[in-house]
Design an enzyme around this catalytic site. Structure first.
Site, PDB file in Angstrom:
ATOM      1  N   HIS A   1       0.840  -1.209   0.000  1.00 10.49           N
ATOM      2  CA  HIS A   1       0.000   0.000   0.000  1.00 10.49           C
ATOM      3  C   HIS A   1       0.873   1.257   0.000  1.00 10.49           C
ATOM      4  CE1 HIS A   1      -0.192  -0.025   4.654  1.00 10.49           C
ATOM      5  NE2 HIS A   1       0.304   1.136   4.345  1.00 10.49           N
TER       6      HIS A   1
ATOM      7  N   GLU B   1      -4.947   0.569  -0.572  1.00 12.44           N
ATOM      8  CA  GLU B   1      -4.726  -0.833  -0.233  1.00 12.44           C
ATOM      9  C   GLU B   1      -4.850  -1.732  -1.466  1.00 12.44           C
ATOM     10  OE1 GLU B   1      -3.793  -1.820   2.606  1.00 12.44           O
ATOM     11  OE2 GLU B   1      -4.834  -0.827   4.262  1.00 12.44           O
TER      12      GLU B   1
HETATM   13  C1  GLP Z   1       1.173   3.706   7.049  1.00  8.86           C
HETATM   14  C2  GLP Z   1       1.008   4.940   6.159  1.00  8.86           C
HETATM   15  C3  GLP Z   1       1.773   4.795   4.875  1.00  8.86           C
HETATM   16  C4  GLP Z   1       3.183   4.346   5.186  1.00  8.86           C
HETATM   17  C5  GLP Z   1       3.126   2.990   5.823  1.00  8.86           C
HETATM   18  C6  GLP Z   1       4.481   2.364   6.048  1.00  8.86           C
HETATM   19  O1  GLP Z   1       0.295   2.699   6.710  1.00  8.86           O
HETATM   20  N1  GLP Z   1      -0.351   5.193   5.845  1.00  8.86           N
HETATM   21  O2  GLP Z   1       1.764   6.032   4.179  1.00  8.86           O
HETATM   22  O3  GLP Z   1       3.936   4.311   4.018  1.00  8.86           O
HETATM   23  O4  GLP Z   1       2.472   3.175   7.054  1.00  8.86           O
HETATM   24  O5  GLP Z   1       4.907   2.553   7.353  1.00  8.86           O
HETATM   25  P1  GLP Z   1       6.367   2.263   7.858  1.00  8.86           P
HETATM   26  O6  GLP Z   1       7.242   3.252   7.197  1.00  8.86           O
HETATM   27  O7  GLP Z   1       6.273   2.474   9.341  1.00  8.86           O
HETATM   28  O8  GLP Z   1       6.679   0.866   7.501  1.00  8.86           O
END
Ligand code: GLP
Length: 235
Positions: A138, A143
């Site tokens: 995503h 999603e």
């Molecule tokens: C959340 C946000 C996304 C982000 C993702 C990844 O779901 N909505 O925009 O890219 O987390 O998070 P992380 O960087 O903590 O793996």
């Protein structure tokens, strides 16, 4: 898509910050698209350091964030509004009102989506879009599905996403089940994209991107169709 493989999260963060700094040097009034999650945190810390050293100036720039939980109060420490204030906005010199995160506390989220999208378009679209990626591919909260939304919209969150984000909340049950997110349109219309892939849980999705196939079951794969994406990877 250009891949840069890093040895450490620090290297990923430094490189990411340099790309943002170059963008602001070239075009001080850039429209930045910003992301939350753990991946950009080190990059934001680096940007704060550069600001304190007088190497970067946000005073003419503006920013739009990708997404926000719904419903959630802006002051809630788990909101993306709070996250951005805490991790970047409170520490650099964006001017008052020049940063926007979707408002997760409005009564009419569909109206918020329309006004958010229009505000980005009124600025001429995004010059540099920062993206993290979910383990399921995503981007923002777009999603995996049979179809993807073009416009900013309200979406339900996948169980896998709720689980991935539960670490920030007291429990998986307290993660909001909906979100407001930019659709694929504003993201794909950004002039330049910086994708940060950080963490072992992203290994499969990274392999899928390298395989060069496009599918809505991996929303990030659409980025393979964009002419200017730099992907910085640290697994
Ligand atoms: C959340 C946000 C996304 C982000 C993702 C990844 O779901 N909505 O925009 O890219 O987390 O998070 P992380 O960087 O903590 O793996």
């Amino acid at each position: 898509m250009k891949f840069i493989i890093c040895e450490s999260y620090e290297e990923l963060s430094d490189l990411g910050a340099k790309i943002i700094a170059e963008q602001l040097q070239k075009k001080p009034d850039s429209v930045l698209g910003l992301a939350t999650g753990s991946s950009p945190v080190g990059m934001y810390q680096q940007l704060i350091k550069m600001y304190q050293e007088g190497k970067i100036d946000f005073s003419k720039a503006c920013s739009f964030n990708l997404d926000e939980y719904y419903p959630i109060a802006n002051e809630d420490p788990n909101s993306y509004n709070y996250f951005m204030n805490d991790n970047l906005f409170n520490h650099v010199n964006f001017t008052e009102g020049s940063t926007r995160v979707p408002n997760g506390s409005v009564a009419d989220p569909d109206l918020e989506c329309k006004s958010y999208e229009q505000a980005v378009l009124d600025k001429g679209g995004i010059d540099l879009q920062v993206l993290g990626i979910g383990p399921n591919g995503h981007i923002g909260f777009n999603e995996p599905d049979d179809q993807l939304f073009v416009h900013t919209h309200v979406t339900g969150l996948e169980p896998a996403t709720i689980e991935a984000n539960a670490r920030f909340f007291e429990s998986a049950e307290s993660v909001p089940t909906k979100a407001i997110t930019m659709g694929m349109g504003l993201i794909m219309q950004a002039k330049k994209i910086l994708l940060l892939i950080s963490g072992k849980s992203k290994k499969d999705v990274f392999e899928q991107l390298k395989n060069g196939m496009v599918t809505p079951q991996n929303p990030a794969s659409f980025l393979l169709l964009h002419p200017d994406v730099t992907t910085i990877v640290c697994l």
